[in-house]
Design a protein around this motif. Sequence first.
Motif, PDB file in Angstrom:
ATOM      1  N   VAL A  45      70.185  35.345  11.065  1.00 15.27           N
ATOM      2  CA  VAL A  45      71.347  34.520  11.399  1.00 15.27           C
ATOM      3  C   VAL A  45      71.508  33.380  10.399  1.00 15.27           C
ATOM      4  O   VAL A  45      72.578  33.181   9.842  1.00 15.27           O
ATOM      5  CB  VAL A  45      71.236  33.968  12.840  1.00 15.27           C
ATOM      6  N   LEU A  46      70.457  32.624  10.179  1.00 14.75           N
ATOM      7  CA  LEU A  46      70.512  31.424   9.336  1.00 14.75           C
ATOM      8  C   LEU A  46      70.007  31.715   7.930  1.00 14.75           C
ATOM      9  O   LEU A  46      68.964  32.330   7.765  1.00 14.75           O
ATOM     10  CB  LEU A  46      69.657  30.311   9.942  1.00 14.75           C
ATOM     11  N   LEU A  80      63.655  24.432  16.151  1.00 13.72           N
ATOM     12  CA  LEU A  80      64.357  25.487  15.414  1.00 13.72           C
ATOM     13  C   LEU A  80      63.485  26.040  14.299  1.00 13.72           C
ATOM     14  O   LEU A  80      63.335  27.259  14.155  1.00 13.72           O
ATOM     15  CB  LEU A  80      65.665  24.941  14.830  1.00 13.72           C
ATOM     16  N   MET A  81      62.907  25.142  13.509  1.00 13.98           N
ATOM     17  CA  MET A  81      62.115  25.567  12.358  1.00 13.98           C
ATOM     18  C   MET A  81      60.841  26.313  12.764  1.00 13.98           C
ATOM     19  O   MET A  81      60.356  27.156  12.022  1.00 13.98           O
ATOM     20  CB  MET A  81      61.768  24.367  11.475  1.00 13.98           C
ATOM     21  N   MET A  86      64.585  32.170  15.021  1.00 12.56           N
ATOM     22  CA  MET A  86      65.421  31.019  14.704  1.00 12.56           C
ATOM     23  C   MET A  86      66.862  31.230  15.180  1.00 12.56           C
ATOM     24  O   MET A  86      67.490  30.308  15.675  1.00 12.56           O
ATOM     25  CB  MET A  86      65.396  30.750  13.200  1.00 12.56           C
ATOM     26  N   GLY A  87      67.381  32.431  15.028  1.00 11.62           N
ATOM     27  CA  GLY A  87      68.743  32.720  15.453  1.00 11.62           C
ATOM     28  C   GLY A  87      68.920  32.548  16.950  1.00 11.62           C
ATOM     29  O   GLY A  87      69.897  31.955  17.409  1.00 11.62           O
ATOM     30  N   GLN A  88      67.970  33.049  17.713  1.00  9.53           N
ATOM     31  CA  GLN A  88      68.049  32.921  19.164  1.00  9.53           C
ATOM     32  C   GLN A  88      67.952  31.450  19.576  1.00  9.53           C
ATOM     33  O   GLN A  88      68.723  30.988  20.419  1.00  9.53           O
ATOM     34  CB  GLN A  88      66.938  33.736  19.826  1.00  9.53           C
ATOM     35  N   PHE A  89      67.022  30.716  18.975  1.00 11.34           N
ATOM     36  CA  PHE A  89      66.886  29.298  19.282  1.00 11.34           C
ATOM     37  C   PHE A  89      68.178  28.554  18.934  1.00 11.34           C
ATOM     38  O   PHE A  89      68.679  27.752  19.719  1.00 11.34           O
ATOM     39  CB  PHE A  89      65.705  28.687  18.515  1.00 11.34           C
ATOM     40  N   ILE A  94      71.702  24.910  19.978  1.00 12.15           N
ATOM     41  CA  ILE A  94      72.447  24.086  19.025  1.00 12.15           C
ATOM     42  C   ILE A  94      73.899  24.518  18.878  1.00 12.15           C
ATOM     43  O   ILE A  94      74.801  23.688  18.956  1.00 12.15           O
ATOM     44  CB  ILE A  94      71.758  24.088  17.639  1.00 12.15           C
ATOM     45  N   ARG A  95      74.138  25.780  18.659  1.00 14.35           N
ATOM     46  CA  ARG A  95      75.486  26.271  18.321  1.00 14.35           C
ATOM     47  C   ARG A  95      76.522  25.848  19.357  1.00 14.35           C
ATOM     48  O   ARG A  95      76.309  25.940  20.547  1.00 14.35           O
ATOM     49  CB  ARG A  95      75.475  27.784  18.218  1.00 14.35           C
TER      50      ARG A  95
END
Length: 111
Positions: A45-46, A80-81, A86-89, A94-95
């Motif tokens: 994702v990121l 997140l890191m 990371m995408g799920q978190f 956040i999103r």
Amino acid sequence: MVRTIALLLSQLLTAPIVSETVDITGRGEVDLASFECRDINRSTVLQRVCYDREQHDLIVAIDGAYDRYCGVPARTVDGLMGAPSMGQFFNQNIRRQISGDRYDCPVPRRT
């Protein structure tokens, strides 16, 4: 060899420092001078995460487009890191779903 290294060092020290800017989707350019940026290679994702700990601003690259999130606590970015996904978190914590949602940034004034 020493002369070459000395020449390279002098060029490096005299080179102008140019900060990077990124275009935030629909919001204009942001200078990343105060951000710590990391390229991400373990997420589908990121692609990149940039965070300004003093201002609590987060900038993420998704599918080559940058988006900015304001007021994001450092503990959330640390989560997140370190997240296994990371995408799920990011999607859960956040999103934004809609404008005006959590971590929305004020629209910059046009002059």
